[in-house]
Design a protein around this motif. Structure first.
Motif, PDB file in Angstrom:
ATOM      1  N   ASP A 131       3.709  -1.983  10.996  1.00 42.41           N
ATOM      2  CA  ASP A 131       3.887  -0.861  11.066  1.00 42.41           C
ATOM      3  C   ASP A 131       4.722   0.786  10.899  1.00 42.41           C
ATOM      4  O   ASP A 131       4.743   0.926  11.213  1.00 42.41           O
ATOM      5  CB  ASP A 131       4.960  -1.423  11.875  1.00 42.41           C
ATOM      6  N   GLY A 132       5.416  -0.141   9.825  1.00 47.55           N
ATOM      7  CA  GLY A 132       6.200   1.483   9.268  1.00 47.55           C
ATOM      8  C   GLY A 132       5.434   1.737   7.939  1.00 47.55           C
ATOM      9  O   GLY A 132       5.921   3.072   7.521  1.00 47.55           O
ATOM     10  N   HIS A 133       4.758   1.099   7.832  1.00 43.73           N
ATOM     11  CA  HIS A 133       4.099   2.488   6.910  1.00 43.73           C
ATOM     12  C   HIS A 133       4.923   1.521   5.231  1.00 43.73           C
ATOM     13  O   HIS A 133       4.239   2.696   4.545  1.00 43.73           O
ATOM     14  CB  HIS A 133       3.138   2.776   6.711  1.00 43.73           C
ATOM     15  N   GLY A 134       5.340   0.951   5.174  1.00 39.46           N
ATOM     16  CA  GLY A 134       6.810   0.814   4.195  1.00 39.46           C
ATOM     17  C   GLY A 134       7.763   2.455   3.972  1.00 39.46           C
ATOM     18  O   GLY A 134       8.015   2.295   3.012  1.00 39.46           O
ATOM     19  N   ARG A 135       8.024   2.767   4.450  1.00 37.79           N
ATOM     20  CA  ARG A 135       8.974   3.799   5.260  1.00 37.79           C
ATOM     21  C   ARG A 135      10.265   3.279   4.174  1.00 37.79           C
ATOM     22  O   ARG A 135       9.909   4.478   3.965  1.00 37.79           O
ATOM     23  CB  ARG A 135       8.616   4.493   6.561  1.00 37.79           C
ATOM     24  N   TRP A 136      10.523   2.625   4.607  1.00 35.13           N
ATOM     25  CA  TRP A 136      12.061   2.372   4.558  1.00 35.13           C
ATOM     26  C   TRP A 136      12.017   2.821   3.070  1.00 35.13           C
ATOM     27  O   TRP A 136      13.178   2.821   2.212  1.00 35.13           O
ATOM     28  CB  TRP A 136      12.412   1.337   5.470  1.00 35.13           C
ATOM     29  N   LEU A 137      11.266   1.496   2.315  1.00 29.70           N
ATOM     30  CA  LEU A 137      11.419   1.399   0.820  1.00 29.70           C
ATOM     31  C   LEU A 137      11.290   2.867   0.537  1.00 29.70           C
ATOM     32  O   LEU A 137      11.581   3.034  -0.507  1.00 29.70           O
ATOM     33  CB  LEU A 137      10.080   0.224   0.477  1.00 29.70           C
ATOM     34  N   THR A 138       9.993   3.362   0.713  1.00 32.15           N
ATOM     35  CA  THR A 138       9.860   4.911   0.430  1.00 32.15           C
ATOM     36  C   THR A 138      10.990   5.859   0.469  1.00 32.15           C
ATOM     37  O   THR A 138      11.452   6.490  -0.738  1.00 32.15           O
ATOM     38  CB  THR A 138       8.712   5.636   0.692  1.00 32.15           C
ATOM     39  N   HIS A 139      12.000   5.802   1.412  1.00 33.92           N
ATOM     40  CA  HIS A 139      12.870   6.508   1.783  1.00 33.92           C
ATOM     41  C   HIS A 139      14.293   6.047   0.598  1.00 33.92           C
ATOM     42  O   HIS A 139      15.039   7.135   0.122  1.00 33.92           O
ATOM     43  CB  HIS A 139      13.489   6.147   2.430  1.00 33.92           C
ATOM     44  N   ILE A 161      -2.423  -3.102   3.049  1.00 32.02           N
ATOM     45  CA  ILE A 161      -2.792  -2.028   3.949  1.00 32.02           C
ATOM     46  C   ILE A 161      -2.308  -1.152   3.725  1.00 32.02           C
ATOM     47  O   ILE A 161      -0.651  -1.253   3.845  1.00 32.02           O
ATOM     48  CB  ILE A 161      -3.081  -2.320   5.672  1.00 32.02           C
ATOM     49  N   ASN A 162      -2.417  -0.069   4.154  1.00 29.89           N
ATOM     50  CA  ASN A 162      -1.261   1.398   4.277  1.00 29.89           C
ATOM     51  C   ASN A 162      -0.921   1.620   3.128  1.00 29.89           C
ATOM     52  O   ASN A 162       0.338   1.796   2.665  1.00 29.89           O
ATOM     53  CB  ASN A 162      -0.410   1.516   5.574  1.00 29.89           C
ATOM     54  N   GLY A 163      -1.356   1.648   1.407  1.00 30.53           N
ATOM     55  CA  GLY A 163      -0.997   2.039   0.338  1.00 30.53           C
ATOM     56  C   GLY A 163       0.426   0.795   0.303  1.00 30.53           C
ATOM     57  O   GLY A 163       0.574   1.417  -0.817  1.00 30.53           O
ATOM     58  N   PHE A 164      -0.178   0.023   0.708  1.00 33.65           N
ATOM     59  CA  PHE A 164       1.111  -1.431  -0.463  1.00 33.65           C
ATOM     60  C   PHE A 164       0.755  -1.670  -1.484  1.00 33.65           C
ATOM     61  O   PHE A 164       1.385  -1.516  -2.042  1.00 33.65           O
ATOM     62  CB  PHE A 164       1.207  -2.398   1.018  1.00 33.65           C
ATOM     63  N   ASP A 165      -0.448  -1.923  -1.609  1.00 32.18           N
ATOM     64  CA  ASP A 165      -0.846  -1.628  -3.290  1.00 32.18           C
ATOM     65  C   ASP A 165      -0.418  -0.699  -4.139  1.00 32.18           C
ATOM     66  O   ASP A 165      -0.034  -1.110  -5.266  1.00 32.18           O
ATOM     67  CB  ASP A 165      -2.578  -1.659  -3.059  1.00 32.18           C
ATOM     68  N   LEU A 167       2.532   1.323  -4.379  1.00 31.40           N
ATOM     69  CA  LEU A 167       3.097   1.265  -4.088  1.00 31.40           C
ATOM     70  C   LEU A 167       3.722   0.156  -4.121  1.00 31.40           C
ATOM     71  O   LEU A 167       5.349   0.529  -5.076  1.00 31.40           O
ATOM     72  CB  LEU A 167       3.597   0.469  -1.839  1.00 31.40           C
ATOM     73  N   PHE A 168       3.871  -1.570  -4.458  1.00 34.12           N
ATOM     74  CA  PHE A 168       3.857  -2.440  -5.483  1.00 34.12           C
ATOM     75  C   PHE A 168       4.039  -2.367  -7.352  1.00 34.12           C
ATOM     76  O   PHE A 168       4.851  -2.623  -7.953  1.00 34.12           O
ATOM     77  CB  PHE A 168       3.220  -3.879  -5.138  1.00 34.12           C
ATOM     78  N   ALA A 169       2.594  -1.780  -6.752  1.00 31.46           N
ATOM     79  CA  ALA A 169       2.026  -1.268  -8.556  1.00 31.46           C
ATOM     80  C   ALA A 169       2.803  -0.386  -9.162  1.00 31.46           C
ATOM     81  O   ALA A 169       3.044  -0.374  -9.769  1.00 31.46           O
ATOM     82  CB  ALA A 169       0.657  -1.031  -8.673  1.00 31.46           C
ATOM     83  N   LYS A 170       3.128   0.864  -8.392  1.00 34.90           N
ATOM     84  CA  LYS A 170       3.765   1.946  -8.559  1.00 34.90           C
ATOM     85  C   LYS A 170       6.121   1.468  -8.849  1.00 34.90           C
ATOM     86  O   LYS A 170       6.274   1.691  -9.816  1.00 34.90           O
ATOM     87  CB  LYS A 170       4.407   3.198  -7.719  1.00 34.90           C
ATOM     88  N   HIS A 171       5.977   0.888  -7.428  1.00 35.61           N
ATOM     89  CA  HIS A 171       7.548   0.422  -7.783  1.00 35.61           C
ATOM     90  C   HIS A 171       7.903  -0.910  -7.344  1.00 35.61           C
ATOM     91  O   HIS A 171       8.007  -2.211  -6.761  1.00 35.61           O
ATOM     92  CB  HIS A 171       8.386   0.508  -5.987  1.00 35.61           C
ATOM     93  N   PRO A 172       7.510  -2.313  -7.778  1.00 32.41           N
ATOM     94  CA  PRO A 172       7.102  -3.457  -8.284  1.00 32.41           C
ATOM     95  C   PRO A 172       8.327  -3.887  -7.969  1.00 32.41           C
ATOM     96  O   PRO A 172      10.130  -3.195  -8.790  1.00 32.41           O
ATOM     97  CB  PRO A 172       6.735  -4.365  -9.548  1.00 32.41           C
TER      98      PRO A 172
END
Length: 230
Positions: A131-139, A161-165, A167-172
């Motif tokens: 739903d959120g595409h990780g938007r909250w964490l990114t912000h 999905i939606n770029g989470f791989d 996201l976690f690789a860059k910001h674990p």
């Protein structure tokens, strides 16, 4: 039994799909029945979840000071426990649910951190992969907090999905605290999921891509029984 009658029996006995239950590829998701789900994904956090977390992380949090920003403060369920432990809490939300001094502003409309520490249970529709595409964490990370902690579905990192791989690789996260009890957010009993506190802490050594420390968190003895999963 004829082939036709066998097919009819199979249709009658086959379990029906459950509305809102995702395929594995869609994890994480924590849908509730439509009549139980708040349109803003407001799930009040029971105080023991925050108290247990503070029991494990107090020293690490205090290394960043005592000013804490709760950007989804709601009625103050997390903020109240923080205040009881001596923190100065700044709360904002898109709706006034009774927390004194709440700043009525969307988290995404805030472009400068209100405190060096963020601790929250974010709205699931804004943090999920689907739903959120990780938007909250990114912000949240873009605001460069010294310390960020979020209470999430323990299955949340399973999303790809939606770029989470990436996201976690860059910001674990620095560390995850797996709650060894099921948190009953809505007071209905028998909650369907497990939760974890995920922490990003600039004072900790940077973990490798997709790698972080996982610990167990207990609500009955928050100061003495936290342990590393092996």
């Amino acid at each position: 039994m004829s082939a036709a009658s066998a097919k009819a029996l199979f249709r009658a006995t086959r379990p029906s799909p459950v509305a809102g239950v995702p395929l594995i590829a869609d994890l994480p998701r924590q849908d509730a029945p439509a009549d139980a789900r708040d349109p803003l994904d407001y799930d009040p956090t029971p105080p023991d979840a925050t108290a247990a977390f503070l029991g494990a992380e107090m020293d690490a949090i205090l290394a960043h000071g005592r000013r804490v920003w709760e950007p989804a403060v709601g009625a103050g369920h997390i903020a109240r426990v923080l205040a009881q432990h001596g923190f100065e809490v700044i709360g904002n939300d898109v709706q006034d649910r009774g927390w004194p001094g709440v700043i009525l502003r969307s988290f995404f409309a805030v472009h400068e951190a209100l405190a060096p520490i963020q601790i929250t249970n974010p709205p699931y529709g804004q943090i999920s992969a689907r739903d959120g595409h990780g938007r909250w964490l990114t912000h949240a990370l873009a605001l460069q907090p010294g310390y960020l902690a979020m209470l999430l579905n323990a299955d949340w990192p399973a999303a790809r999905i939606n770029g989470f791989d990436a996201l976690f690789a860059k910001h674990p996260p620095s560390v995850e605290y797996l709650c060894c009890w099921k948190i009953d957010f809505r007071g209905g009993g028998s909650p369907p999921q497990r939760n974890s506190w995920f922490v990003w802490d600039t004072n900790r050594p940077a973990p490798g891509p997709n790698t972080w420390l996982r610990k167990r968190l207990y609500r009955d003895a928050p100061d003495a029984r936290q342990g590393v999963l092996v």
